[in-house]
Design a protein around this motif. Structure first.
Motif, short mmCIF file in Angstrom:
data_model
loop_
_atom_site.label_atom_id
_atom_site.label_comp_id
_atom_site.label_asym_id
_atom_site.label_seq_id
_atom_site.Cartn_x
_atom_site.Cartn_y
_atom_site.Cartn_z
N THR A 181 0.81 -1.23 0.00
CA THR A 181 0.00 0.00 0.00
C THR A 181 0.85 1.28 0.00
O THR A 181 0.76 2.10 0.92
CB THR A 181 -1.02 0.05 1.17
N PHE A 182 1.60 1.45 -1.09
CA PHE A 182 2.45 2.63 -1.24
C PHE A 182 1.68 3.94 -1.23
O PHE A 182 0.59 4.04 -1.77
CB PHE A 182 3.22 2.52 -2.57
N ILE A 183 2.30 4.95 -0.61
CA ILE A 183 1.77 6.31 -0.67
C ILE A 183 2.91 7.23 -1.14
O ILE A 183 4.08 6.88 -0.99
CB ILE A 183 1.21 6.78 0.70
N GLY B 164 7.45 -4.78 -8.78
CA GLY B 164 7.07 -4.85 -10.19
C GLY B 164 5.78 -4.11 -10.49
O GLY B 164 5.46 -3.84 -11.64
N ILE B 165 5.02 -3.76 -9.44
CA ILE B 165 3.80 -2.98 -9.63
C ILE B 165 4.11 -1.52 -9.34
O ILE B 165 4.50 -1.19 -8.22
CB ILE B 165 2.69 -3.47 -8.67
N GLY B 166 3.96 -0.66 -10.33
CA GLY B 166 4.08 0.77 -10.06
C GLY B 166 5.49 1.30 -10.21
O GLY B 166 6.47 0.62 -9.90
N SER B 167 5.60 2.55 -10.63
CA SER B 167 6.92 3.13 -10.91
C SER B 167 7.65 3.55 -9.64
O SER B 167 8.86 3.39 -9.52
CB SER B 167 6.77 4.33 -11.85
N LEU B 168 6.94 4.09 -8.63
CA LEU B 168 7.60 4.55 -7.41
C LEU B 168 8.18 3.38 -6.63
O LEU B 168 9.30 3.43 -6.13
CB LEU B 168 6.60 5.33 -6.54
N ARG B 169 7.38 2.31 -6.54
CA ARG B 169 7.84 1.11 -5.85
C ARG B 169 9.14 0.61 -6.49
O ARG B 169 10.10 0.26 -5.80
CB ARG B 169 6.74 0.06 -5.99
N GLY C 235 0.01 -9.96 -8.60
CA GLY C 235 -0.55 -9.34 -7.40
C GLY C 235 0.41 -9.51 -6.23
O GLY C 235 1.62 -9.29 -6.37
N ILE D 158 -7.69 -12.90 -8.80
CA ILE D 158 -7.15 -11.70 -8.15
C ILE D 158 -8.17 -10.58 -8.23
O ILE D 158 -8.70 -10.29 -9.31
CB ILE D 158 -5.89 -11.15 -8.85
N MET E 97 -4.38 -4.67 -2.38
CA MET E 97 -4.84 -3.32 -2.10
C MET E 97 -3.79 -2.28 -2.49
O MET E 97 -2.61 -2.47 -2.20
CB MET E 97 -5.12 -3.18 -0.61
N TYR F 105 -3.08 2.31 -3.32
CA TYR F 105 -3.55 3.70 -3.26
C TYR F 105 -3.09 4.54 -4.46
O TYR F 105 -3.77 5.48 -4.84
CB TYR F 105 -3.05 4.39 -1.98
N LEU F 106 -1.91 4.25 -5.00
CA LEU F 106 -1.33 5.10 -6.03
C LEU F 106 -2.04 4.93 -7.38
O LEU F 106 -2.44 3.81 -7.73
CB LEU F 106 0.16 4.79 -6.21
N ASP G 58 -1.00 4.89 -10.57
CA ASP G 58 -0.48 3.94 -11.58
C ASP G 58 -0.56 2.50 -11.09
O ASP G 58 -0.72 1.58 -11.89
CB ASP G 58 0.94 4.32 -12.02
N GLU G 59 -0.48 2.32 -9.77
CA GLU G 59 -0.64 0.97 -9.24
C GLU G 59 -2.09 0.51 -9.40
O GLU G 59 -2.35 -0.67 -9.67
CB GLU G 59 -0.21 0.94 -7.77
#
Lengths: 278, 278, 278
Positions: free
Chosen positions: B73-75, B104-109, B151, C24, C50, C52-53, C55-56
């Protein structure tokens, strides 16, 4: 003269009003124990609603009958939300409970705890280290420097926070509850000591936060002092009862919620406590 | 020569030190399982504190004896918090556990997982897909492209991640724990396989996250390898025991916390495992 | 002609496909009940993730087979996340469930609920007050002004929201589920009433949110109407069964998860319901 029987009657009344009226209580609280706070508030008869945004908090401050503000898991948004909501509560003369979790950690937390002093929380609830540190931060008698706070757990005894608790209550005109083996509750002129609970309450997360949330529920139906004492009494009663039925902290948490739900007004009022004048 | 008896003695020591010292462990972790992480850390004897803000994380990095960083749950705030806290931990030589959830999910992560490589997490814990993907992201031997992550659940077997785990451990100089039916723990030269657990651990959320949080607790009292192995052993033991007493995932979660709390050091050390040299 | 037996067969099929395929399901949901949502989704056979971002969320919209969007505990980030994810879902023709928690509180929540109308949620789930208020906000027949919403709990009866539910379903081309003592589910031409449940569902937090999350799980394997009816049926069945085994809300929550897990497809299909044409 303070009269124990009068206090017990007021406890009974608070418990019964809450069960009958199902009051809405808003909360701004940490993500660790937010679910447990809500479930505890529901178990004693309240209706729970949690928000983060400033305007939603202001809406709830008016729509709710009391509000719970907990300083755990701070986010930058709180810089706007907490002062605006506290101000709205203060101006609307709505009861609210301040839980100064981890006071002394972080600059924003410190800044906001200073800022909220002027909105006079109806009840302040914390462990002994937090109460001592908050009194210190607000430059009140009995307070200490922030350096003694160790994470979120207390390293000080409840009695060591007695003077700080009285000073905080006199400052706000409300009540202060210090949680520990024996809980201390004061309105600045009377001090109650509430007994019971369980060693398992230190082995689950959220015993303190949810107590703060439940204080807010009773603050819809009683004075700050009675609200804090009633919440402490039902917590001590439910803790004592739950401990007898379980052998681990997972089961304790579940049984504890059941006992909060099942506790009747008379038993809560009869949970052991004594009172003394300041 | 590695000696199983020596390892068992170190496990016993880690369990007993934690129970005696009640070490503070800070966490930055996802909102889904944050409560379960804290309760698991308390059940084994630790003290839990969770934060999000950069300066609070830096404070905890110093005040805590170990820290747990979980990528769920990145913010947006994490862009500041995670590098600053990891850097503080690295510079203070404090143990910390990285849980690369949903790599692998999302650029910030992705960006932050790359950035944190230089702060050398003491222990990396993940399922096989996450360990494979992290090794791939860090361009280590045995890693895979990110596309296989599904996921938050693993689609790869633990043994398929063996080379990636060894490569990650060699890269950090710490340990890696791969969670699955049999858990694999390595420090880059020795590999342990820990047995037990329950099929219910895949039917509740947070078995993996809370294991990472508990690794951090034991990392206050043992080497990275022993900390990861001790946590895996108590999880496998508690899972096995809990499964025998329940018939659904709700009850399992509660019973599992009870069994974490009740497990004694000798039984944890005797939970089945074998070792091999890399 | 609608045929009850056909509906029951579709329910059985939905339950069995989910158990077999472990689909999923992504969620963007509130911090109060996020753990309970995930555990309920796992208990019926889904896999939960789950975020929040933005792009995710877009990633999960494509990677998941269905998505659950819940409007509780709003944060500023949602201004970007919710429109982007809803748009991605709509364009990819992926099923998604909208849970308009606390519609009417706060300006951002209101703005986004208006904006999401054009992305046509596959299923809308709420209590009667929320369904009435959402229909009012979207200027549909049967809707009411926002002023009747009281925190997160309903003050209106399910039957009073019948016209609003039908209007919302016709507007989206999907289904609407109104939760209450008897649940009402409609696709705009057929209405089903599902019976069962427990008074304890109002004494725990998350019964409604987790139902929404479970609707999304079944939406991976059935039409919107059948998905909503299947989820309501298993909730009513599990609630009825759990209530018989417990005497408090803490135990109820645990037993309820166990019963979700144990319920078989035939029993879910046979949970009492009746149908009528609009």
């Amino acid at each position: 003269m303070i009269n124990k029987k009068d206090i017990q009657n007021q406890i009974i009344q608070a418990v019964e009003i809450v069960r009958r009226e199902n009051p809405i209580v808003g909360s701004i609280t940490n993500t660790v124990t937010i679910n447990f706070v809500a479930n505890a508030q529901l178990a004693v008869g309240g209706s729970a609603a949690m928000v983060y945004l400033p305007d939603e908090g202001e809406f709830l401050a008016k729509a709710s009958e009391a509000t719970y503000i907990n300083f755990g898991t701070f986010i930058p948004l709180y810089e706007q939300t907490l002062p605006r909501v506290s101000k709205a509560l203060h101006e609307a003369r709505k009861p609210w409970v301040l839980d100064p979790v981890a006071v002394g950690i972080g600059s924003l937390r410190t800044q906001l705890l200073l800022e909220l002093k002027k909105y006079k929380p109806t009840v302040i609830r914390g462990n002994a280290s937090e109460i001592l540190a908050l009194a210190g931060l607000w430059e009140l008698e009995g307070g200490t420097a922030l350096s003694t706070v160790r994470g979120v757990d207390s390293t000080d005894s409840v009695t060591s926070a007695k003077n700080a608790a009285v000073a905080l209550a006199k400052c706000t005109g409300g009540a202060v509850a210090v949680s520990g083996k024996t809980d201390l509750i004061t309105d600045g002129s009377v001090i109650a000591f509430s007994h019971g609970g369980s060693h398992f309450m230190g082995k689950i997360t959220g015993a303190g936060c949810s107590l703060g949330g439940v204080v807010a529920v009773y603050a819809t139906a009683a004075s700050p002092f009675i609200a804090a004492l009633t919440a402490s009494a039902v917590y001590n009663l439910a803790g004592t009862r739950a401990e007898k039925k379980v052998d681990g902290p997972g089961s304790f948490q579940i049984q504890f919620l059941d006992e909060l739900y099942k506790a009747n007004a008379g038993d809560i009022a009869n949970n052991p406590f004594e009172i003394e004048e300041v």
